[in-house]
Design an enzyme around this catalytic site. Structure first.
Site, PDB file in Angstrom:
ATOM      1  N   HIS A 112     -30.404  38.805 -40.391  1.00  0.00           N
ATOM      2  CA  HIS A 112     -28.968  39.035 -40.281  1.00  0.00           C
ATOM      3  C   HIS A 112     -28.480  38.249 -39.074  1.00  0.00           C
ATOM      4  O   HIS A 112     -29.269  37.726 -38.306  1.00  0.00           O
ATOM      5  CB  HIS A 112     -28.660  40.515 -40.059  1.00  0.00           C
ATOM      6  CG  HIS A 112     -29.001  41.384 -41.220  1.00  0.00           C
ATOM      7  ND1 HIS A 112     -28.822  42.746 -41.182  1.00  0.00           N
ATOM      8  CD2 HIS A 112     -29.512  41.130 -42.444  1.00  0.00           C
ATOM      9  CE1 HIS A 112     -29.205  43.284 -42.329  1.00  0.00           C
ATOM     10  NE2 HIS A 112     -29.635  42.316 -43.103  1.00  0.00           N
ATOM     11  N   GLU A 154     -32.100  40.012 -36.111  1.00  0.00           N
ATOM     12  CA  GLU A 154     -30.679  39.700 -35.884  1.00  0.00           C
ATOM     13  C   GLU A 154     -30.681  38.392 -35.117  1.00  0.00           C
ATOM     14  O   GLU A 154     -31.165  38.318 -33.983  1.00  0.00           O
ATOM     15  CB  GLU A 154     -29.992  40.810 -35.090  1.00  0.00           C
ATOM     16  CG  GLU A 154     -29.860  42.115 -35.834  1.00  0.00           C
ATOM     17  CD  GLU A 154     -28.703  42.128 -36.815  1.00  0.00           C
ATOM     18  OE1 GLU A 154     -27.901  41.160 -36.834  1.00  0.00           O
ATOM     19  OE2 GLU A 154     -28.590  43.116 -37.567  1.00  0.00           O
TER      20      GLU A 154
END
Length: 93
Positions: free
Chosen positions: A18, A88
Site C-alpha cells: 500500500h 506501506e
C-alpha cells in the site's frame, strides 16, 4: 486474491503493498488484541524487525496505525496461518 491464496496450500508468507507511510504491518488490524499464539507473535515481530533493516521502514502491528476490518494480513493469518505483512511504501506523507 482470496481464491489465489486458497489455491496455494504451501504458502507460508504473503506480502501486500500500500502507499504511503514507510511501515511494515502485521496482524491484527481489526483489533488492538495481540496475536494469541506467542510463538507466532514473536515470529511476526522478528520478521518485521529484520525486514525493516532492508528498507528502514517502521515495523508495527497494523492496529497501531489505526483499527480497520477486512485487512488481507488478518484474513491470511486467521484462515491460512500465513505470516502476512503489508508494506506501506514511500513517501512518509
Amino acid at each position: 486474491m482470496r481464491d489465489f491464496v486458497r489455491a496455494r496450500s504451501k504458502a507460508t508468507v504473503l506480502l501486500t503493498f500500500h502507499s504511503f507511510s514507510e511501515l511494515i504491518l502485521w496482524p491484527w488490524g481489526h483489533s488492538d488484541d495481540k496475536i494469541a499464539n506467542e510463538t507466532d507473535r514473536k515470529v511476526f515481530e522478528t520478521m518485521g524487525e529484520e525486514m525493516s533493516k532492508w528498507n528502514k521502514y517502521t515495523p508495527q502491528k497494523s492496529s497501531e496505525l489505526y483499527v480497520a476490518s477486512g485487512d488481507t494480513t488478518d484474513w491470511a493469518y486467521a484462515e491460512k496461518n500465513i505470516f502476512a505483512f503489508t508494506f506501506e511504501l514511500s513517501p512518509t506523507s
